[in-house]
Design a protein around this motif. Structure first.
Motif, mmCIF file in Angstrom:
data_model
loop_
_atom_site.group_PDB
_atom_site.id
_atom_site.type_symbol
_atom_site.label_atom_id
_atom_site.label_comp_id
_atom_site.label_asym_id
_atom_site.label_seq_id
_atom_site.Cartn_x
_atom_site.Cartn_y
_atom_site.Cartn_z
ATOM 1 N N LYS A 225 4.407 2.187 1.871
ATOM 2 C CA LYS A 225 5.552 2.730 1.128
ATOM 3 C C LYS A 225 6.055 4.012 1.771
ATOM 4 C CE LYS A 225 8.413 3.006 -2.399
ATOM 5 N NZ LYS A 225 9.534 3.791 -1.893
ATOM 6 N N SER B 5 0.831 -1.205 0.000
ATOM 7 C CA SER B 5 0.000 0.000 0.000
ATOM 8 C C SER B 5 0.868 1.259 0.000
ATOM 9 C CB SER B 5 -0.909 0.009 1.224
ATOM 10 O OG SER B 5 -0.145 0.219 2.399
ATOM 11 N N GLY B 6 0.286 2.361 -0.429
ATOM 12 C CA GLY B 6 0.977 3.645 -0.385
ATOM 13 C C GLY B 6 1.335 4.035 1.039
ATOM 14 N N THR B 7 0.459 3.718 1.972
ATOM 15 C CA THR B 7 0.721 4.003 3.387
ATOM 16 C C THR B 7 1.977 3.272 3.851
ATOM 17 O OG1 THR B 7 -1.650 4.279 3.777
ATOM 18 C CG2 THR B 7 -0.272 3.892 5.710
#
Length: 168
Positions: free
Chosen positions: A84, A80-82
């Protein structure tokens, strides 16, 4: 028994990844920290983001836990972007927070992923494994999960139970 933390990095704090993280937490007594509930800004080369929640969180982790479980949904074939953003911010521990970064050495980490497919594409775990290698963290394994009709299938429960034995 190791003291562990599960870092939940989903856009949905009560979604499928939380469900499997909770299942694992119930078997390991590992605390879950929802990264979505934290204010963590993206990495900044000028380190102007040092007043967000990252530094207190990473210090809590390195000072209190032996193993970190990175729990992420599979979004577009990757973490997820979170998650990353959290990984990018570990760079702070190499530049301005070296003392904290040194405390990562010798810790253990593992990955819990959750997606709609029963199998991951090749390479999904590479960023986790290589980050562990770079930081001197022992990578101890991974488990991939999915739900069926909003329930954790027997096969996934079995895999999570085996995973719990490995990380304890």
């Amino acid at each position: 028994m190791k003291k562990g933390i599960i870092l939940l990095a989903s856009s949905n704090s009560n979604g499928d990844t939380f469900s499997v993280s909770k299942y694992l937490s119930d078997r390991t007594s590992f605390q879950i920290i929802d990264l979505k509930s934290k204010f963590i800004e993206p990495f900044d080369y000028e380190f102007k983001n040092s007043n967000d929640d990252f530094l207190p969180l990473i210090k809590e982790i390195v000072n209190n836990f032996d193993i970190i479980i990175f729990a992420t949904p599979v979004y577009w074939y990757t973490m997820s972007g979170t998650m990353k953003i959290f990984f990018d911010r570990i760079s702070d521990c190499l530049k301005t927070e070296k003392e904290t970064g040194r405390k990562l050495r010798g810790k253990e980490m593992a990955v819990l992923s959750c997606g709609s497919d029963k199998e991951l594409k090749n390479g999904f775990h590479m960023p986790f494994i290589e980050t562990a290698n770079y930081l001197g963290i022992k990578y101890v394994g991974e488990v991939h999960c999915w739900l069926e009709d909003n329930e954790i299938p027997t096969e996934v429960k079995h895999n999570l139970n085996k995973f719990a034995q490995i990380i304890l």
